[in-house]
Design a protein around this motif. Structure first.
Motif, PDB file in Angstrom:
ATOM      1  N   CYS A  42      58.888 -70.940 -94.996  1.00 34.21           N
ATOM      2  CA  CYS A  42      58.846 -70.317 -96.324  1.00 34.21           C
ATOM      3  C   CYS A  42      57.765 -70.868 -97.245  1.00 34.21           C
ATOM      4  O   CYS A  42      57.475 -70.262 -98.280  1.00 34.21           O
ATOM      5  CB  CYS A  42      60.208 -70.428 -96.998  1.00 34.21           C
ATOM      6  SG  CYS A  42      60.676 -72.129 -97.434  1.00 34.21           S
ATOM      7  N   GLY A  45      58.011 -70.854-101.049  1.00 40.69           N
ATOM      8  CA  GLY A  45      59.160 -70.004-101.342  1.00 40.69           C
ATOM      9  C   GLY A  45      58.838 -68.680-101.993  1.00 40.69           C
ATOM     10  O   GLY A  45      59.735 -67.980-102.453  1.00 40.69           O
ATOM     11  N   THR A  48      60.567 -65.734-100.186  1.00 35.35           N
ATOM     12  CA  THR A  48      62.002 -65.942-100.306  1.00 35.35           C
ATOM     13  C   THR A  48      62.478 -65.555-101.704  1.00 35.35           C
ATOM     14  O   THR A  48      63.468 -64.834-101.866  1.00 35.35           O
ATOM     15  CB  THR A  48      62.363 -67.416-100.020  1.00 35.35           C
ATOM     16  OG1 THR A  48      61.613 -67.896 -98.910  1.00 35.35           O
ATOM     17  CG2 THR A  48      63.838 -67.598 -99.766  1.00 35.35           C
ATOM     18  N   VAL A  70      58.663 -77.459-100.243  1.00 35.89           N
ATOM     19  CA  VAL A  70      60.086 -77.202-100.446  1.00 35.89           C
ATOM     20  C   VAL A  70      60.489 -77.598-101.865  1.00 35.89           C
ATOM     21  O   VAL A  70      61.245 -76.870-102.529  1.00 35.89           O
ATOM     22  CB  VAL A  70      60.943 -77.934 -99.381  1.00 35.89           C
ATOM     23  CG1 VAL A  70      62.426 -77.904 -99.731  1.00 35.89           C
ATOM     24  CG2 VAL A  70      60.704 -77.328 -98.006  1.00 35.89           C
ATOM     25  N   LYS A  74      62.067 -75.161-104.667  1.00 34.03           N
ATOM     26  CA  LYS A  74      63.330 -75.439-105.366  1.00 34.03           C
ATOM     27  C   LYS A  74      63.147 -75.368-106.879  1.00 34.03           C
ATOM     28  O   LYS A  74      63.990 -74.798-107.583  1.00 34.03           O
ATOM     29  CB  LYS A  74      63.858 -76.826-104.973  1.00 34.03           C
ATOM     30  CG  LYS A  74      64.428 -76.893-103.575  1.00 34.03           C
ATOM     31  CD  LYS A  74      64.896 -78.303-103.260  1.00 34.03           C
ATOM     32  CE  LYS A  74      65.495 -78.411-101.874  1.00 34.03           C
ATOM     33  NZ  LYS A  74      65.941 -79.790-101.565  1.00 34.03           N
ATOM     34  N   PHE A  86      66.749 -73.858-100.349  1.00 37.54           N
ATOM     35  CA  PHE A  86      65.549 -74.266 -99.622  1.00 37.54           C
ATOM     36  C   PHE A  86      65.858 -75.559 -98.877  1.00 37.54           C
ATOM     37  O   PHE A  86      66.453 -76.476 -99.441  1.00 37.54           O
ATOM     38  CB  PHE A  86      64.358 -74.459-100.570  1.00 37.54           C
ATOM     39  CG  PHE A  86      63.835 -73.160-101.114  1.00 37.54           C
ATOM     40  CD1 PHE A  86      63.060 -72.329-100.326  1.00 37.54           C
ATOM     41  CD2 PHE A  86      64.145 -72.760-102.402  1.00 37.54           C
ATOM     42  CE1 PHE A  86      62.583 -71.110-100.812  1.00 37.54           C
ATOM     43  CE2 PHE A  86      63.680 -71.550-102.904  1.00 37.54           C
ATOM     44  CZ  PHE A  86      62.898 -70.721-102.108  1.00 37.54           C
TER      45      PHE A  86
END
Length: 177
Positions: A42, A45, A48, A70, A74, A86
């Motif tokens: 991801c 992200g 996502t 990550v 987040k 995540f």
């Protein structure tokens, strides 16, 4: 993109470039509007969060090998308040399903062919009945776009070191399970 307003400059530039260069809307159309969705690799992200923001009926988990990405993901999720999880992990370690969809966007090409095949098989095994595996990868055509992608990847992997990988390996669709 507003979710990333407080992210480090480098991450904001990457996310903006990624948003402009990837056909997220077309890929989103292949993802169920509800259910458990896993986004392997991801990164920051972006996809996502896009999935979460376009359908609150999706329960999303993003996994990436890069702890810094990550953490950016987040923080971005916290600023936009979608319920997204995540996790730190590799594409080679597909979290247990069942998943209604597993998405893999531009993750396979820096891996060896056998690793690509294993990831596809493992992801498919974690799908719920009727689940979908959505894979979007870079292509060798058109040539100008391949040249652009290759230059961008070399910069990301070898110069900026913001992406893990070694070289671009393209496995024909027919060779993947």
């Amino acid at each position: 993109l507003d979710c990333y307003r407080d992210a480090p400059r480098r991450a904001r530039v990457h996310v903006r470039t990624r948003w402009r260069s990837c056909p997220f809307e077309a890929v989103t159309a292949a993802v169920p509007a509800e259910g458990r969705i896993l986004d392997l690799g991801c990164g920051h992200g972006l996809f996502t969060l896009h999935l979460a923001l376009t359908s609150p009926a999706r329960s999303l988990v993003g996994v990436d090998i890069d702890g810094d990405k990550v953490e950016v993901a987040k923080a971005a999720a916290a600023s936009c308040t979608p319920e997204v999880e995540f996790r730190l992990g590799t594409a080679e370690e597909v979290p247990l399903g069942p998943w209604d969809a597993v998405t893999v966007l531009d993750v396979l090409y820096p891996l060896e062919a056998e690793a690509q095949r294993r990831i596809v098989i493992d992801a498919a095994h974690q799908l719920a009945p009727g689940g979908v595996l959505v894979i979007k990868e870079m292509s060798r055509t058109p040539r100008w776009k391949f040249a652009w992608n290759r230059a961008q990847e070399l910069l990301a992997v070898r110069v900026l070191r913001i992406t893990a990988g070694h070289d671009m390996t393209f496995v024909p669709d027919a060779a993947l399970p």
